[in-house]
Design an enzyme around this catalytic site. Sequence first.
Site, PDB file in Angstrom:
ATOM      1  CB  CYS A 229      32.611  34.398  40.749  1.00  0.00           C
ATOM      2  SG  CYS A 229      31.274  34.145  39.483  1.00  0.00           S
ATOM      3  CG  HIS A 406      28.728  36.903  42.173  1.00  0.00           C
ATOM      4  ND1 HIS A 406      29.958  36.480  41.543  1.00  0.00           N
ATOM      5  CD2 HIS A 406      29.255  37.406  43.116  1.00  0.00           C
ATOM      6  CE1 HIS A 406      31.172  37.046  42.211  1.00  0.00           C
ATOM      7  NE2 HIS A 406      30.523  37.538  43.281  1.00  0.00           N
ATOM      8  CG  ASN A 426      30.757  38.868  46.658  1.00  0.00           C
ATOM      9  OD1 ASN A 426      31.572  38.172  45.794  1.00  0.00           O
ATOM     10  ND2 ASN A 426      30.072  39.989  46.298  1.00  0.00           N
TER      11      ASN A 426
END
Length: 481
Positions: A229, A406, A426
């Site tokens: 990520c 994250h 995201n």
Amino acid sequence: MEKKLVPQSISKERLQKLEAQATLTPQQEEAKARKIEREKARLKELNIPTESKESKDCSPAGMINPYALTEVILERPLDWSNPRTTDIVERVLGSSMQDLSKGDSVLRAGRDQNAEVKIVDSVLTKTQRGQDGLERILESFNDYDMPPEEKEEAAPKAKKAAQKLDIDDLREQALSSTTITKEISKIILPTKNLRDDNNTVHQYREVGFQSNGAHNLWDTVVQGIAGDCYMLAALSAIAWVWPALLNMDVDIMSNQDEWRLYRYFIGRSKQTYARPSGSGTSTNEILQEGYYKVPIFARSRYWFNGEYWPALFEQAYANWKFPNDSKYNAILQIGGGWPEEALCELSGDSWFTSSGKLMLSSFTDLSLLNFMKSMCYSWKTIKPMVIVTPCWEPLPPMMPGIAAYHAYTVLGYTVSNGAYYLIIRNPWGVTEPTGDGVLSKRDWVIHFDNMKWFNLSKDDGIFALRLDKVRENFWYIAYMY
């Protein structure tokens, strides 16, 4: 068996040219040092600390996309926009979405190489993979054939479904970072044998070049089953602000339907799995799974139309980091890293540097607002910017829909009814926070002199979070300049 992705046929002269373009002269080094001093002085005027003692217990960001992982397990594409898909994800991954967002979830399995991993039986039988497996799961939810509902209406039913699975009552049986199924272990852990119990192998799909050259499509970057990520949030940030930095060197091979892309990356000593500056290679072959050819790793939101440009960067980045590994294993091993360092790595130019970690605990709402105003033009960020959630245990309380460990992309800020919000994306391309402090109306930013609309009520991974909630739910913010 799987092919290996290794550097091929890039000439010594060509590599020297790439190195020369990325290497600064003494005069440029001096100019860069002056630039850094000016930036530190600017942040000091804004009362933003540029130095902070970082906890040694903090881990790098690296959460797997649960929707992508579920698709690969089932070998079937899912409608991520359907609220009931969350029920399927919870059923297949053996945890509620709330638990999946925590640091000890199955989405972080493999990050700690010293941890002992326990393999358990799956809720899916061998005959439940693919179409049959999905239909059996759908049948287990009696209300699945009802009309789609809004998030607020679907949430109670998702919770009820989780209770049916005894996830909340029997937490000790839930999957975690150290307890995973055999199916999941074969997918997310590096292995020399890619054959599964059905004697199938991971497939390749050849993609065309023209549909994969539009690197300004920042909102199409979607993470797959690798915990990278941090890299994809950085990739989206650069594509949002400076897409021209993402040009790649192309080789058309003897067969004109085949080609390779070369990308030069900048080594960063503070990055996880640090490497010297050098080139990585990607091919036009994308790893897929099953009859429906579900992409395994990063892809574009429009992968079903043949657009895979984020996958090409992921392949090249992984090949640079692990040039002697297979394509599959190399991508798995880049899981976990620092997005502010990835910004500089991906830039391909030594002129750029990172702000470092600007701890949000050091900001007030006012100082964060002034900082964002200084970093934006007409609401849009003018430098690639990322933001990271807490990466330590025990985790502080966090809003539903925000994953720990994250990395996210910062797109800008906006105002509504006198309150200011950060616009955040995201890299999963789905999953947003809910509750007080989330702006759920249509708002906008300026994008290359054209009005670019964000539908903040749509679950596409883009959301606006009030500044006080940003400081409460995120660890640090960083940018490249």
